[in-house]
Design an enzyme around this catalytic site. Structure first.
Site, PDB file in Angstrom:
ATOM      1  N   THR A 198       0.821  -1.211   0.000  1.00  0.00           N
ATOM      2  CA  THR A 198       0.000   0.000   0.000  1.00  0.00           C
ATOM      3  C   THR A 198       0.857   1.265   0.000  1.00  0.00           C
ATOM      4  O   THR A 198       2.065   1.208   0.194  1.00  0.00           O
ATOM      5  CB  THR A 198      -0.928   0.007   1.223  1.00  0.00           C
ATOM      6  OG1 THR A 198      -0.171  -0.359   2.367  1.00  0.00           O
ATOM      7  CG2 THR A 198      -2.060  -0.958   1.054  1.00  0.00           C
ATOM      8  N   ASP A 199       0.197   2.408  -0.191  1.00  0.00           N
ATOM      9  CA  ASP A 199       0.913   3.689  -0.252  1.00  0.00           C
ATOM     10  C   ASP A 199       0.874   4.398   1.087  1.00  0.00           C
ATOM     11  O   ASP A 199       0.867   5.627   1.143  1.00  0.00           O
ATOM     12  CB  ASP A 199       0.274   4.598  -1.301  1.00  0.00           C
ATOM     13  CG  ASP A 199       0.122   3.904  -2.630  1.00  0.00           C
ATOM     14  OD1 ASP A 199       1.128   3.406  -3.128  1.00  0.00           O
ATOM     15  OD2 ASP A 199      -1.008   3.848  -3.140  1.00  0.00           O
TER      16      ASP A 199
ATOM     17  N   SER B 139       1.405   8.620   4.842  1.00  0.00           N
ATOM     18  CA  SER B 139       0.784   8.558   3.537  1.00  0.00           C
ATOM     19  C   SER B 139       1.892   8.868   2.554  1.00  0.00           C
ATOM     20  O   SER B 139       2.489   9.934   2.623  1.00  0.00           O
ATOM     21  CB  SER B 139      -0.333   9.580   3.449  1.00  0.00           C
ATOM     22  OG  SER B 139      -0.748   9.686   2.125  1.00  0.00           O
ATOM     23  N   ARG B 140       2.186   7.928   1.665  1.00  0.00           N
ATOM     24  CA  ARG B 140       3.367   8.121   0.838  1.00  0.00           C
ATOM     25  C   ARG B 140       3.110   8.977  -0.389  1.00  0.00           C
ATOM     26  O   ARG B 140       4.026   9.520  -0.955  1.00  0.00           O
ATOM     27  CB  ARG B 140       3.939   6.763   0.406  1.00  0.00           C
ATOM     28  CG  ARG B 140       4.397   5.983   1.599  1.00  0.00           C
ATOM     29  CD  ARG B 140       5.338   4.854   1.261  1.00  0.00           C
ATOM     30  NE  ARG B 140       5.498   4.027   2.448  1.00  0.00           N
ATOM     31  CZ  ARG B 140       4.922   2.855   2.634  1.00  0.00           C
ATOM     32  NH1 ARG B 140       4.179   2.345   1.683  1.00  0.00           N
ATOM     33  NH2 ARG B 140       5.089   2.190   3.745  1.00  0.00           N
ATOM     34  N   VAL B 141       1.884   9.107  -0.825  1.00  0.00           N
ATOM     35  CA  VAL B 141       1.659   9.947  -2.002  1.00  0.00           C
ATOM     36  C   VAL B 141       0.664  11.069  -1.734  1.00  0.00           C
ATOM     37  O   VAL B 141       0.597  12.024  -2.487  1.00  0.00           O
ATOM     38  CB  VAL B 141       1.149   9.134  -3.215  1.00  0.00           C
ATOM     39  CG1 VAL B 141       2.183   8.137  -3.657  1.00  0.00           C
ATOM     40  CG2 VAL B 141      -0.161   8.467  -2.921  1.00  0.00           C
TER      41      VAL B 141
END
Ligand SMILES: Nc1ncnc2c1ncn2[C@@H]1O[C@H](COP(=O)(O)OP(=O)(O)OP(=O)(O)O)[C@@H](O)[C@H]1O
Ligand SMILES: [Mg+2]
Length: 505
Positions: free
Chosen positions: A338-339, A364-366
């Site tokens: 997941t992101d 949250s990576r994006v």
């Protein structure tokens, strides 16, 4: 009685002309053994992996294991009335489900059969349950926000359209609540929602449906349910079925949000099937391909390129951990696919911090790229601030005397924690969130008693909505934190503080 030979001849001729011979060649096999939701079938030598087969009782099966002398079939339905020696027909197609507008507002099982008593789904559109996810060239980076309406999440772990954000935590820590609030907040946003319930109690699913109905969310939502009493194959297939329904909207330029509640139970169902099929068990007895089971599912959530219409599927998979153990097999797998993750913790939950998100390890990576400018500005540093506060708080418990600067930081921290609490079913708009967080991080709540912060915030937002509606609408239309807007926020909050009576009510 007299027969007219001409007449008879013409009738016969017409019949012969209209005779349309359809040779229906289908492969047929025989059940060798059946039990625990799986059947071993002999004679389906030409069947494809994942092809549908039909049993005499009408149950659908899925060719799962293709072996040298037999085919392992998972039975998606009633298997108790299937007997040894029964004839099995290969249907020649891959498993598919109804899709399109007709599924919206419905409660369905993973095969698209109604569970809400509203009759069969009337749709000409069907979609295969399993497809290969779109490739790199067909995708675009995530840039538009998907607002959950939850302050803590939109500020610290923002989610963008096309992102996959994991909600992970122990049992009863408010995981489902976060996902449901995110669905409620999609009202009027043009996002179709799909809630996939896997292995849950039917009563829990019923109460989710009830909430969605009460808040008017069933107008744009489909519930796909494979309850705890459904056979493992149905629980296994449910997330793919939900995704297939969502893909119809994505590939037509629309947006969808899918909640998988939860993938731990899907993995358990898959493990059961695999063990029964005698696939070799691996770590924690899960089959070797359980990673692929989740990765091929979650890769289907994406933001499509403009050439493909720019549609998106955002997904919120849920994973239940045991005693906060995030390094178990399934949690680590899904974290890596997941992101980002929203980590909810029981100690926070029971101390009243709800949503019980731990900002220190939630990421949250994006999503940052998808945050509105205003939100980015007010929430920048909020996470670090809270993490610093938690460290300081632990230190302060030692009972040492604190210098005024540290005390001040602590006081601010207590208020920020209060401010980020949010009751269920009360999503806030971006403008409201920005105003609240701005007031908190800029010390405008420092003189409000900690216990009153939630009440203060509620009344403050009410006041701002009533008396400064233009500020709210301006910030909704253009979510920027210009100097002018900052001035207006400060003015509004100061005005409110003058009339705020205080005291817990
Ligand atoms: N923000 C909140 N404010 C108040 N109560 C909440 C909040 N979030 C969740 N709850 C309550 O906490 C309880 C557990 O929530 P929920 O069912 O969402 O947890 P869960 O982690 O999904 O549980 P399960 O392990 O059963 O799936 C529910 O009764 C819910 O109403
Ligand atoms: Mg739940």
């Amino acid at each position: 009685m007299k027969f007219n030979s001409d007449e008879i001849a013409s009738v016969l001729q017409a019949e012969i002309e209209q005779f349309d011979s359809k040779i229906d060649v289908r492969e047929v096999g025989t059940v060798l053994e059946v039990g625990d939701g799986i059947a071993r079938v002999y004679g389906l030598s030409g069947v494809m992996a994942g092809e549908m087969v039909e049993f005499p009782n009408g149950s659908i099966g899925l060719a799962f294991n293709l072996e040298e002398n037999s085919v392992g079939v998972i039975i998606l339905g009633d298997y108790l009335t299937i007997e040894e020696g029964d004839e099995v027909k290969a249907l020649g197609t891959l498993l598919s489900v109804p899709a399109g507008d007709a599924v919206i507002g419905r409660v369905l099982d993973p095969l698209g059969n109604p569970l809400d008593g509203k009759g069969p789904v009337q749709s000409d559109i069907t979609r295969p349950v399993e497809i290969i996810a779109t490739g790199v060239a067909e995708r675009k980076p995530v840039t538009e926000p998907l607002q959950t309406g939850i302050k803590a999440i939109d500020a610290m772990t923002p989610i963008g359209r096309g992102q996959r954000e994991l909600i992970i935590g122990d049992r009863k820590t408010g995981k489902t609540a976060i996902a449901i609030d995110a669905i409620l907040n999609q009202k009027g946003q043009g996002v179709k929602c799909f809630y996939v319930a896997i292995g849950q109690k039917d009563s829990a699913v019923a109460s989710v449906v009830d909430v969605l109905e009460r808040y008017g969310a069933m107008e744009y939502t489909t519930v796909i349910a494979a309850g705890a009493s459904s056979p493992a194959p149905l629980q296994y297939i449910a997330p793919y079925a939900g995704t297939a329904m969502a893909e119809h909207f994505m590939f037509n330029g629309g947006h969808a949000l899918v909640v998988y509640d939860d993938l731990s139970k899907q993995a358990t169902a898959y493990r059961q099937m695999s063990l029964l099929m005698r696939r070799p068990p691996g770590r924690e007895a899960y089959p070797g391909d359980v990673f692929y089971c989740h990765s091929r599912l979650l890769e289907r959530s994406s933001k499509l390129s403009d050439d493909l219409g720019g549609g998106s599927i955002t997904s919120l998979p849920i994973i239940e951990t045991l005693e906060g153990e995030v390094s178990a097999y399934i949690p680590t797998n899904v974290i890596s696919i997941t992101d980002g993750q929203i980590y909810v913790q029981p100690d926070l939950f029971f101390s009243g911090v709800r949503p019980a998100m731990n900002p220190g390890i939630s990421v949250s990576r994006v999503g940052g790229a998808a945050q509105t400018k205003a939100m980015k500005k007010v929430s920048g540093g909020l996470r670090l601030q809270l993490a610093a506060f938690r460290a300081l708080e632990a230190f302060a418990q030692l009972g040492t005397d604190l210098d005024p600067a540290t005390q001040k930081e602590l006081d601010r921290g207590y208020r920020m924690v209060e401010l980020l609490k949010q009751p269920q079913y009360q999503p806030l708009s971006v403008a409201e969130q920005v105003i609240s967080i701005y007031a908190g991080t800029n010390g405008m709540l420092d003189d409000v008693p900690v216990k009153e912060v939630q009440q203060f915030e509620k009344e403050m937002l009410q006041f701002v909505n009533d008396k400064h509606s233009s500020l709210v609408s301006d910030m909704t239309a253009k979510p920027e934190l210009s100097d002018e807007n900052v001035e207006r926020i400060v003015k509004a909050v100061t005005e409110f503080k003058a009339v705020y009576k205080g005291g817990e009510r």
